[in-house]
Design a protein around this motif. Structure first.
Motif, PDB file in Angstrom:
ATOM      1  N   PHE A  57       0.823  -0.982  -0.124  1.00  0.00           N
ATOM      2  CA  PHE A  57      -0.177   0.153   0.195  1.00  0.00           C
ATOM      3  C   PHE A  57       1.062   1.477  -0.127  1.00  0.00           C
ATOM      4  CE2 PHE A  57      -3.853  -2.524   0.940  1.00  0.00           C
ATOM      5  CZ  PHE A  57      -4.421  -1.630   1.009  1.00  0.00           C
ATOM      6  N   THR A  58       1.544   1.132   0.314  1.00  0.00           N
ATOM      7  CA  THR A  58       2.950   2.600  -0.014  1.00  0.00           C
ATOM      8  C   THR A  58       3.333   3.466  -0.968  1.00  0.00           C
ATOM      9  OG1 THR A  58       4.338   1.950   2.407  1.00  0.00           O
ATOM     10  CG2 THR A  58       4.933   3.232   1.326  1.00  0.00           C
ATOM     11  N   ILE A  59       3.086   1.713  -1.945  1.00  0.00           N
ATOM     12  CA  ILE A  59       3.991   2.154  -2.752  1.00  0.00           C
ATOM     13  C   ILE A  59       2.733   2.281  -3.561  1.00  0.00           C
ATOM     14  CG2 ILE A  59       4.873   0.446  -5.188  1.00  0.00           C
ATOM     15  CD1 ILE A  59       6.942  -1.019  -2.875  1.00  0.00           C
ATOM     16  N   VAL A  60       1.811   1.729  -3.568  1.00  0.00           N
ATOM     17  CA  VAL A  60       0.906   1.856  -4.523  1.00  0.00           C
ATOM     18  C   VAL A  60      -0.288   4.236  -4.158  1.00  0.00           C
ATOM     19  CG1 VAL A  60      -0.053  -0.179  -5.442  1.00  0.00           C
ATOM     20  CG2 VAL A  60      -0.943   1.199  -3.000  1.00  0.00           C
ATOM     21  N   ARG A  61       0.015   3.977  -2.783  1.00  0.00           N
ATOM     22  CA  ARG A  61      -0.192   5.041  -2.495  1.00  0.00           C
ATOM     23  C   ARG A  61       0.975   5.791  -3.367  1.00  0.00           C
ATOM     24  NH1 ARG A  61       2.427   9.006   0.856  1.00  0.00           N
ATOM     25  NH2 ARG A  61       1.019  10.699   1.519  1.00  0.00           N
TER      26      ARG A  61
END
Length: 226
Positions: A57-61
């Motif tokens: 989720f950190t990356i897709v954010r």
């Protein structure tokens, strides 16, 4: 004389530029999905699932915020390590609440011949709704805001309920993704988890932006009236 990649990309136009973008995004989602699977396995699944998911989720954010050049592997590893304990604490809460709901449902089933059955069933449906909002929003809220642990829980449920239309969109698209995953197993192996995280974060981010905009308008209005 060698041609630089940037110069080569500037020469791509029309359908070739679009095709290149599609291939780039397909590669990103497949790579992130693979890293997520590896991160989950490294943590022996039980302890790796939530840290790997928060890292994803950190990356897709970052992708949603147009930071598409973010290095995937190093960002994933850093987030995995730095959020390991908090992530597993969220996992304990989600598992505990899910287990409680399953026990409550069995208890409601045993009371099917009593006048309390409809009341218990209504409580179960409402509790399940809030639990689903928590599952959908707690990780997007966690990677987006700086809050205390229990505030993450409360904000996730509240935002999910307030932005119900986004929650419905999430569930609908996710249902389609996992239908395709069961029908075409290769899709699930390379894309389903990373793409699902992107869908959840995309709609959650829309909700966050709207709530922040409303909050800013209220602040501006109070300043103006005072």
């Amino acid at each position: 004389m060698k041609v630089k990649l940037g110069e080569f990309m500037m020469e791509l136009t029309g359908i070739w530029a679009s095709l290149y973008k599609v291939c780039t995004w397909v590669t990103r989602f497949a790579w992130l999905n693979l890293i997520w699977l590896l991160g989950t396995l490294i943590g022996l699944i039980l302890f790796g699932l939530m840290p790997a998911t928060i890292a994803m989720f950190t990356i897709v954010r970052k992708w949603i915020q147009k930071e598409t050049d973010t290095p995937i592997l190093s960002t994933f590893v850093d987030a995995y390590k730095s959020h390991f304990w908090n992530a597993n604490l969220f996992g304990v809460v989600l598992y505990g609440l899910g287990y409680f709901l399953s026990v409550f449902l069995k208890y409601a089933g045993l009371m099917s011949d009593t006048s309390f059955h409809s009341v218990l069933l209504g409580i179960f449906v409402m509790a399940t709704f809030f639990y689903l909002m928590l599952v959908l929003y707690v990780l997007p809220v966690y990677v987006h805001f700086e809050l205390s642990f229990w505030q993450y829980i409360r904000y996730a449920v509240t935002i999910g309920a307030i932005k119900l239309h986004y929650s419905i969109c999430m569930v609908t698209i996710l249902a389609g993704v996992y239908f395709l995953s069961f029908k075409f197993p290769g899709v699930g192996l390379f894309f389903s988890f990373s793409f699902s995280a992107y869908i959840i974060m995309f709609f959650a981010h829309l909700g966050f932006q709207q709530l922040l905009q409303v909050q800013q308008e209220q602040i501006d209005h109070s300043v103006t009236t005072n």
